[in-house]
Design a protein around this motif. Structure first.
Motif, PDB file in Angstrom:
ATOM      1  N   ASP A   2       0.842  -1.186   0.000  1.00  0.00           N
ATOM      2  CA  ASP A   2       0.000   0.000   0.000  1.00  0.00           C
ATOM      3  C   ASP A   2       0.885   1.247   0.000  1.00  0.00           C
ATOM      4  OD1 ASP A   2      -1.618   2.236   1.349  1.00  0.00           O
ATOM      5  OD2 ASP A   2      -3.144   0.690   1.068  1.00  0.00           O
ATOM      6  N   PRO A   3       0.537   2.250  -0.803  1.00  0.00           N
ATOM      7  CA  PRO A   3       1.378   3.456  -0.880  1.00  0.00           C
ATOM      8  C   PRO A   3       1.622   4.130   0.474  1.00  0.00           C
ATOM      9  CG  PRO A   3      -0.213   3.446  -2.663  1.00  0.00           C
ATOM     10  CD  PRO A   3      -0.571   2.291  -1.775  1.00  0.00           C
ATOM     11  N   VAL A   4       0.638   4.096   1.376  1.00  0.00           N
ATOM     12  CA  VAL A   4       0.830   4.747   2.666  1.00  0.00           C
ATOM     13  C   VAL A   4       1.892   4.028   3.490  1.00  0.00           C
ATOM     14  CG1 VAL A   4      -0.943   3.536   4.024  1.00  0.00           C
ATOM     15  CG2 VAL A   4      -0.384   5.919   4.554  1.00  0.00           C
ATOM     16  N   ILE A   5       1.954   2.715   3.369  1.00  0.00           N
ATOM     17  CA  ILE A   5       2.994   1.951   4.077  1.00  0.00           C
ATOM     18  C   ILE A   5       4.363   2.313   3.516  1.00  0.00           C
ATOM     19  CG2 ILE A   5       3.892  -0.351   4.594  1.00  0.00           C
ATOM     20  CD1 ILE A   5       1.318   0.148   6.039  1.00  0.00           C
ATOM     21  N   GLU A   6       4.433   2.392   2.201  1.00  0.00           N
ATOM     22  CA  GLU A   6       5.697   2.760   1.555  1.00  0.00           C
ATOM     23  C   GLU A   6       6.157   4.143   2.016  1.00  0.00           C
ATOM     24  OE1 GLU A   6       7.677   2.700  -2.931  1.00  0.00           O
ATOM     25  OE2 GLU A   6       5.509   2.453  -2.677  1.00  0.00           O
ATOM     26  N   SER A   7       5.215   5.086   2.100  1.00  0.00           N
ATOM     27  CA  SER A   7       5.562   6.446   2.523  1.00  0.00           C
ATOM     28  C   SER A   7       6.030   6.471   3.977  1.00  0.00           C
ATOM     29  CB  SER A   7       4.355   7.372   2.350  1.00  0.00           C
ATOM     30  OG  SER A   7       4.005   7.489   0.988  1.00  0.00           O
ATOM     31  N   ILE A   8       5.337   5.717   4.819  1.00  0.00           N
ATOM     32  CA  ILE A   8       5.732   5.654   6.232  1.00  0.00           C
ATOM     33  C   ILE A   8       7.143   5.095   6.362  1.00  0.00           C
ATOM     34  CG2 ILE A   8       5.302   4.413   8.412  1.00  0.00           C
ATOM     35  CD1 ILE A   8       2.283   4.648   7.734  1.00  0.00           C
ATOM     36  N   ARG A   9       7.424   4.029   5.651  1.00  0.00           N
ATOM     37  CA  ARG A   9       8.741   3.399   5.746  1.00  0.00           C
ATOM     38  C   ARG A   9       9.836   4.321   5.222  1.00  0.00           C
ATOM     39  NH1 ARG A   9       6.601  -2.741   4.326  1.00  0.00           N
ATOM     40  NH2 ARG A   9       6.102  -3.246   6.517  1.00  0.00           N
ATOM     41  N   GLN A  10       9.536   5.046   4.184  1.00  0.00           N
ATOM     42  CA  GLN A  10      10.528   5.998   3.648  1.00  0.00           C
ATOM     43  C   GLN A  10      10.818   7.097   4.670  1.00  0.00           C
ATOM     44  OE1 GLN A  10       8.847   7.301  -0.067  1.00  0.00           O
ATOM     45  NE2 GLN A  10       9.538   5.495  -1.199  1.00  0.00           N
ATOM     46  N   GLU A  11       9.759   7.576   5.327  1.00  0.00           N
ATOM     47  CA  GLU A  11       9.968   8.654   6.298  1.00  0.00           C
ATOM     48  C   GLU A  11      10.681   8.146   7.552  1.00  0.00           C
ATOM     49  OE1 GLU A  11       7.716  12.575   8.034  1.00  0.00           O
ATOM     50  OE2 GLU A  11       6.864  11.413   6.375  1.00  0.00           O
ATOM     51  N   LEU A  12      10.313   6.945   8.002  1.00  0.00           N
ATOM     52  CA  LEU A  12      11.019   6.367   9.145  1.00  0.00           C
ATOM     53  C   LEU A  12      12.505   6.170   8.818  1.00  0.00           C
ATOM     54  CD1 LEU A  12       8.409   3.707  10.340  1.00  0.00           C
ATOM     55  CD2 LEU A  12       9.074   5.768  11.585  1.00  0.00           C
ATOM     56  N   ALA A  13      12.773   5.684   7.626  1.00  0.00           N
ATOM     57  CA  ALA A  13      14.166   5.462   7.224  1.00  0.00           C
ATOM     58  C   ALA A  13      14.932   6.782   7.160  1.00  0.00           C
ATOM     59  CB  ALA A  13      14.212   4.753   5.879  1.00  0.00           C
ATOM     60  N   ALA A  14      14.248   7.836   6.747  1.00  0.00           N
ATOM     61  CA  ALA A  14      14.907   9.150   6.644  1.00  0.00           C
ATOM     62  C   ALA A  14      15.285   9.706   8.014  1.00  0.00           C
ATOM     63  CB  ALA A  14      13.991  10.133   5.914  1.00  0.00           C
ATOM     64  N   TRP A  50      -1.938   9.025   9.898  1.00  0.00           N
ATOM     65  CA  TRP A  50      -3.291   8.664  10.298  1.00  0.00           C
ATOM     66  C   TRP A  50      -4.310   9.465   9.493  1.00  0.00           C
ATOM     67  CZ3 TRP A  50      -6.275   5.171  12.099  1.00  0.00           C
ATOM     68  CH2 TRP A  50      -7.558   5.489  12.548  1.00  0.00           C
ATOM     69  N   LYS A  51      -3.982  10.691   9.185  1.00  0.00           N
ATOM     70  CA  LYS A  51      -4.894  11.537   8.408  1.00  0.00           C
ATOM     71  C   LYS A  51      -5.208  10.913   7.052  1.00  0.00           C
ATOM     72  CE  LYS A  51      -2.949  15.656  10.599  1.00  0.00           C
ATOM     73  NZ  LYS A  51      -2.092  16.841  10.393  1.00  0.00           N
ATOM     74  N   ASP A  52      -4.267  10.124   6.524  1.00  0.00           N
ATOM     75  CA  ASP A  52      -4.454   9.508   5.211  1.00  0.00           C
ATOM     76  C   ASP A  52      -5.243   8.208   5.261  1.00  0.00           C
ATOM     77  OD1 ASP A  52      -2.949  11.560   4.086  1.00  0.00           O
ATOM     78  OD2 ASP A  52      -1.062  10.440   4.233  1.00  0.00           O
ATOM     79  N   VAL A  53      -5.339   7.608   6.458  1.00  0.00           N
ATOM     80  CA  VAL A  53      -5.980   6.285   6.530  1.00  0.00           C
ATOM     81  C   VAL A  53      -7.264   6.275   7.356  1.00  0.00           C
ATOM     82  CG1 VAL A  53      -3.748   5.132   6.266  1.00  0.00           C
ATOM     83  CG2 VAL A  53      -4.672   5.474   8.562  1.00  0.00           C
ATOM     84  N   LYS A  54      -7.524   7.332   8.135  1.00  0.00           N
ATOM     85  CA  LYS A  54      -8.623   7.263   9.098  1.00  0.00           C
ATOM     86  C   LYS A  54      -9.995   7.086   8.461  1.00  0.00           C
ATOM     87  CE  LYS A  54      -9.057  12.305   9.597  1.00  0.00           C
ATOM     88  NZ  LYS A  54      -8.947  13.431  10.566  1.00  0.00           N
ATOM     89  N   SER A  55     -10.132   7.489   7.202  1.00  0.00           N
ATOM     90  CA  SER A  55     -11.433   7.349   6.542  1.00  0.00           C
ATOM     91  C   SER A  55     -11.646   5.956   5.950  1.00  0.00           C
ATOM     92  CB  SER A  55     -11.576   8.397   5.439  1.00  0.00           C
ATOM     93  OG  SER A  55     -10.580   8.205   4.444  1.00  0.00           O
ATOM     94  N   ARG A  56     -10.637   5.116   6.013  1.00  0.00           N
ATOM     95  CA  ARG A  56     -10.757   3.769   5.454  1.00  0.00           C
ATOM     96  C   ARG A  56     -11.560   2.853   6.394  1.00  0.00           C
ATOM     97  NH1 ARG A  56      -5.087   1.958   2.533  1.00  0.00           N
ATOM     98  NH2 ARG A  56      -4.371   4.021   1.830  1.00  0.00           N
ATOM     99  N   ASP A  57     -12.024   1.765   5.844  1.00  0.00           N
ATOM    100  CA  ASP A  57     -12.728   0.753   6.612  1.00  0.00           C
ATOM    101  C   ASP A  57     -11.810   0.204   7.712  1.00  0.00           C
ATOM    102  OD1 ASP A  57     -15.016  -1.369   6.760  1.00  0.00           O
ATOM    103  OD2 ASP A  57     -13.163  -2.552   6.617  1.00  0.00           O
ATOM    104  N   LYS A  58     -12.399  -0.107   8.865  1.00  0.00           N
ATOM    105  CA  LYS A  58     -11.598  -0.601   9.990  1.00  0.00           C
ATOM    106  C   LYS A  58     -10.791  -1.831   9.630  1.00  0.00           C
ATOM    107  CE  LYS A  58     -13.373  -3.003  13.381  1.00  0.00           C
ATOM    108  NZ  LYS A  58     -14.146  -3.394  14.587  1.00  0.00           N
TER     109      LYS A  58
END
Length: 237
Positions: A2-14, A50-58
């Motif tokens: 999922d793109p959001v996971i990829e973005s999180i991992r990139q930011e954590l790595a940075a 969280w702002k990017d995922v909160k509207s998704r299904d639980k």
């Protein structure tokens, strides 16, 4: 992925800091895999996404959480610990099965255990108190983190004075556990319960002190006045 996971991992790595990664290990007996950053940094990143995922299904959010857990990296576990309590108004009793499986499968250190259980599991149990029976079942697990989870999932409600009988029931079930992580977990639970119920916790400790490991006993009385701590810790056998 999922793109959001990829973005999180990139930011954590940075934000990864080799020096913090090296120093982090001293807080754990087991090997811990991490990027290396302050917990507050990882939490801030979790809140940002969280702002990017909160509207998704639980259930979809749960799938993202499991993908994060699968990495085995501590900061990704902290993202889960930040996100899941934000779903509290969508919790249902059956979620305990998901949480139990995650703890049993992915939790491998006290930080990930406590971060998830204090709030996510604690919030679920406060909404559905009958689920405390599930926690009692966890005390019989061969997995040390499941047994610790049984105690630390009640930390927040115990601090508020809730579930005293259930706190004692879980302490009874874990009383003679030989694992220090479990001893510290239920000792911590008794300590938090003592904030609102000092007399009852002191009476419990005095009744059980011959069986209770010293580690758990020391944690349980930590917030009590000096004279009560001394009385509890005094060997009379």
């Amino acid at each position: 992925m999922d793109p959001v996971i990829e973005s999180i991992r990139q930011e954590l790595a940075a934000h990864a800091d080799p020096e913090i990664r090296k120093k982090s290990q001293r807080f754990f007996k087991e090997d811990v895999r991490c990027y290396g950053m302050k917990t507050a940094t990882a939490t801030a990143i979790a809140k940002k996404y969280w702002k990017d995922v909160k509207s998704r299904d639980k259930q979809e959010i749960f799938r993202l959480c499991e993908e994060l857990y699968r990495s085995g990296l501590m900061e990704e576990a902290f993202v889960v610990s930040t996100w899941v309590p934000k779903l509290a108004d969508r919790f249902e009793p059956d979620d305990i099965a998901v949480f139990s499986r995650w703890i049993d499968t992915y939790i491998t250190n006290w930080a990930a255990c406590d971060g998830f259980c204090n709030h996510a599991v604690g919030d679920l149990v406060m909404r559905y108190p009958d689920l405390i029976g599930e926690l009692q079942g966890w005390t019989q697990s061969e997995n040390r983190w499941m047994r610790r989870a049984a105690a630390v999932s009640l930390i927040v409600p115990a601090k508020r004075g809730m579930f005293l009988a259930e706190v004692f029931a879980i302490a009874d079930l874990l009383l003679t556990d030989t694992d220090d992580m479990v001893q510290k977990g239920y000792g911590w639970l008794l300590k938090e319960a003592s904030r609102k119920h000092q007399d009852e916790v002191f009476a419990y400790v005095m009744q059980k002190k011959r069986e209770m490991p010293r580690t758990a006993l020391r944690y349980a009385v930590e917030l009590m006045p000096k004279d009560l701590r001394a009385e509890a810790m005094k060997k009379d056998w």
